[in-house]
Motif scaffolding. Structure first.
Motif, PDB file in Angstrom:
ATOM      1  N   PHE A  14      29.747  -3.771-115.763  1.00 59.76           N
ATOM      2  CA  PHE A  14      29.971  -2.569-116.555  1.00 59.76           C
ATOM      3  C   PHE A  14      30.006  -3.132-117.942  1.00 59.76           C
ATOM      4  CE2 PHE A  14      31.573   0.784-118.632  1.00 59.76           C
ATOM      5  CZ  PHE A  14      32.837   1.262-118.363  1.00 59.76           C
ATOM      6  N   ILE A 119      30.014   2.871-107.967  1.00 59.78           N
ATOM      7  CA  ILE A 119      29.575   3.663-109.124  1.00 59.78           C
ATOM      8  C   ILE A 119      30.382   4.953-109.225  1.00 59.78           C
ATOM      9  CG2 ILE A 119      27.653   5.041-110.023  1.00 59.78           C
ATOM     10  CD1 ILE A 119      25.779   2.849-108.892  1.00 59.78           C
ATOM     11  N   LEU A 122      33.950   4.151-110.396  1.00 63.12           N
ATOM     12  CA  LEU A 122      34.037   3.801-111.806  1.00 63.12           C
ATOM     13  C   LEU A 122      33.929   5.020-112.718  1.00 63.12           C
ATOM     14  CD1 LEU A 122      31.956   0.505-111.838  1.00 63.12           C
ATOM     15  CD2 LEU A 122      34.381   0.744-112.365  1.00 63.12           C
ATOM     16  N   ALA A 123      33.244   6.054-112.241  1.00 62.51           N
ATOM     17  CA  ALA A 123      33.123   7.266-113.057  1.00 62.51           C
ATOM     18  C   ALA A 123      34.487   7.909-113.328  1.00 62.51           C
ATOM     19  CB  ALA A 123      32.206   8.267-112.369  1.00 62.51           C
ATOM     20  N   SER A 145      26.375   0.069-122.100  1.00 61.01           N
ATOM     21  CA  SER A 145      26.852   0.036-120.720  1.00 61.01           C
ATOM     22  C   SER A 145      25.718  -0.273-119.758  1.00 61.01           C
ATOM     23  CB  SER A 145      27.503   1.376-120.346  1.00 61.01           C
ATOM     24  OG  SER A 145      26.615   2.449-120.571  1.00 61.01           O
ATOM     25  N   LEU A 149      25.677   2.469-114.756  1.00 63.63           N
ATOM     26  CA  LEU A 149      26.766   3.298-115.254  1.00 63.63           C
ATOM     27  C   LEU A 149      26.246   4.355-116.214  1.00 63.63           C
ATOM     28  CD1 LEU A 149      29.285   0.394-115.691  1.00 63.63           C
ATOM     29  CD2 LEU A 149      29.126   2.009-113.807  1.00 63.63           C
ATOM     30  N   THR A 152      28.184   6.949-118.480  1.00 61.31           N
ATOM     31  CA  THR A 152      28.700   6.692-119.823  1.00 61.31           C
ATOM     32  C   THR A 152      27.816   7.341-120.894  1.00 61.31           C
ATOM     33  OG1 THR A 152      27.530   4.562-119.884  1.00 61.31           O
ATOM     34  CG2 THR A 152      29.839   4.541-119.185  1.00 61.31           C
ATOM     35  N   CYS A 229      23.071   9.288-112.810  1.00 60.29           N
ATOM     36  CA  CYS A 229      23.303   8.094-113.627  1.00 60.29           C
ATOM     37  C   CYS A 229      21.984   7.439-114.011  1.00 60.29           C
ATOM     38  CB  CYS A 229      24.172   7.090-112.868  1.00 60.29           C
ATOM     39  SG  CYS A 229      25.929   7.534-112.766  1.00 60.29           S
TER      40      CYS A 229
END
Length: 489
Positions: A14, A119, A122-123, A145, A149, A152, A229
């Motif tokens: 990340f 994934i 992490l969101a 990023s 990811l 972002t 993403c």
């Protein structure tokens, strides 16, 4: 509470490397190149760190750009120690996910299908990061990023700052991936996918497409989020690649054309043998006696005569594949070093039969020290991008055995487009023909083999790219200048 990201890596990087400029007006700070880095996905973790390191170590000190780094792994300590005034850490807890066992934050601990829950997990950092930005006295002017990811991008849009996508892999893969994800519904059922709009008009059979795309299931909301993403990457304000001009120039230019602007930068190779980056970090091991032994053995071998055999940290060959490869190495008549993962053993009597012309290393090996040794001329590899870059900067020709993920795309680039490698086998289930393996290795390791010469040429191009005035050096400066201008707009 979940584990802290300060000490753990998460899947693949990340790299949220976000850059800020000092807001305090006319006072010029003698600050180091400053961006924000957050790492999570394992294979790119070191490359994220290396990107953050580059402006600082290449002397970009007067840009009024500061760096914040969201650190997730103990190996980051040298970077922090070397530049204590340039880097600020942000510690976030790894979000829980029902599909991830407790303590699992890294795809290497769960396999490539772990990308999806990681994934999605992490969101959940969107809100904590947003809160941090809004409460920071001098927040970053951009987010850099990792391409996994893409969520972002929406975070950056909400913050009204640019988002730059970082790729630890290559521009060719990005071109392929963009087309696949933007046309996923139409292409998923195709036995062969062609890319006539790309340079050299490549095509791939369905089983050679990147694994994350092949596994996509549109009926699953978590997979739909992954697709979102990936497509968000095509909307990025800019893109940064761990590659260099002579290697992928035409694909970088294609991306610039597709995006309608110049903000696509090649800044690789991010690390070099003997440098302070992740090549060296991955080369450290307490078993110095074993390292000395293998390097001592290489010292006794003629230049360019040894094949290094290693398939990365995740791939474990099946017993019948091991037997076939062992027979091929034995039949080649050449010198080799074979790194075998724990749980894999060579056939009975193999080491005794090959004697001193071959070495089997069980477990860890000093890969970069081996590849950079004058005696090594070839690298039998799965064609992961990091392995390819390590081989390139050391001038070792790749003998390709792609198996999954992005490896078929990487192999096509190196074998078919650049003529700097040769295929030995394909597929994670394939059992190679032993005699053919032996013949291919013997031929490829001959002194005048064209692919071997081409690999040396690419090494020189790679080393030249990072010198002052080189293509990657210029792109790195251009990236920093763009970030500085963001505060001035």
């Amino acid at each position: 509470m979940g584990p802290s990201l300060e000490w753990r890596t998460v899947n693949k990087p990340f790299l949220a490397h976000t850059s800020t400029v000092d807001k305090r007006g006319g006072h010029q700070q003698n600050s180091c190149g400053h961006g924000q880095l957050s790492k999570s996905l394992q294979r790119s973790r070191n490359k994220c760190e290396d990107l953050a390191r580059q402006p600082v170590e290449q002397g970009i000190h007067n840009s009024r750009v500061q760096s914040h780094v969201w650190l997730t792994y103990p190996s980051s300590t040298p970077l922090l120690s070397a530049h204590p005034t340039c880097i600020e850490t942000l510690v976030l807890e790894f979000p829980l996910h029902p599909s991830l066992p407790p303590g699992v934050e890294n795809v290497k601990d769960i396999g490539n299908l772990g990308n999806v829950p990681i994934i999605n997990a992490l969101a959940k950092l969107h809100s904590p990061i947003l809160h941090w930005f809004n409460s920071h006295a001098s927040p970053p002017v951009a987010i850099i990023s990792d391409f996994f990811l893409g969520w972002t991008h929406h975070l950056a849009h909400q913050l009204r700052i640019p988002r730059i996508t970082f790729y630890s892999s290559g521009a060719f893969l990005a071109c392929v991936s963009d087309h696949l994800w933007l046309n996923a519904d139409a292409l998923l059922s195709s036995p062969v996918v062609s890319f006539p709009h790309l340079p050299k008009a490549p095509s791939f059979s369905a089983d050679h497409l990147p694994s994350v795309f092949r596994h996509y299931r549109g009926s699953d909301p978590e997979w739909r989020f992954v697709r979102d993403c990936m497509t968000a990457n095509t909307l990025s304000w800019g893109r940064v690649f761990n590659t260099f001009g002579a290697f992928e120039r035409e694909y970088v230019e294609h991306l610039r054309s597709q995006m309608g602007h110049h903000r696509v930068w090649s800044v690789g190779p991010l690390v070099l043998p003997g440098g302070s980056g992740s090549l060296n970090r991955g080369n450290s091991n307490p078993d110095s006696a074993a390292t000395d032994a293998v390097l001592g053995w290489l010292d006794g071998c003629p230049d360019g005569t040894v094949v290094y055999v290693c398939f990365g940290s995740q791939k474990l060959l099946k017993p019948n594949q091991v037997a076939a490869l062992a027979s091929g190495l034995e039949g080649s008549g050449g010198r080799f070093i074979w790194v075998m993962k724990a749980g894999s053993l060579p056939p009975d009597g193999f080491e005794e039969r090959v004697g001193e012309r071959g070495k089997v290393i069980k477990g860890w090996a000093p890969q970069v020290s081996i590849l950079s040794h004058r005696a090594v001329g070839g690298f039998l590899s799965h064609c992961g991008w990091n392995s390819l870059m390590e081989a390139l900067v050391c001038g070792a020709m790749i003998l390709a055995w792609p198996m999954e993920a992005d490896q078929y795309v990487n192999a096509m680039l190196l074998v078919d487009h650049l003529g700097a490698a040769v295929r030995v086998c394909e597929g994670d289930e394939t059992v190679p023909d032993s005699a053919e393996v032996g013949r291919t290795i013997a031929k490829a390791m001959s002194e005048d083999f064209p692919q071997k010469r081409r690999a040396k040429e690419l090494r020189d191009e790679a080393l030249g790219a990072v010198l002052p005035g080189g293509t990657s050096s210029r792109d790195l400066i251009g990236l920093v200048q763009e970030l500085v201008q963001q505060r001035q707009v």
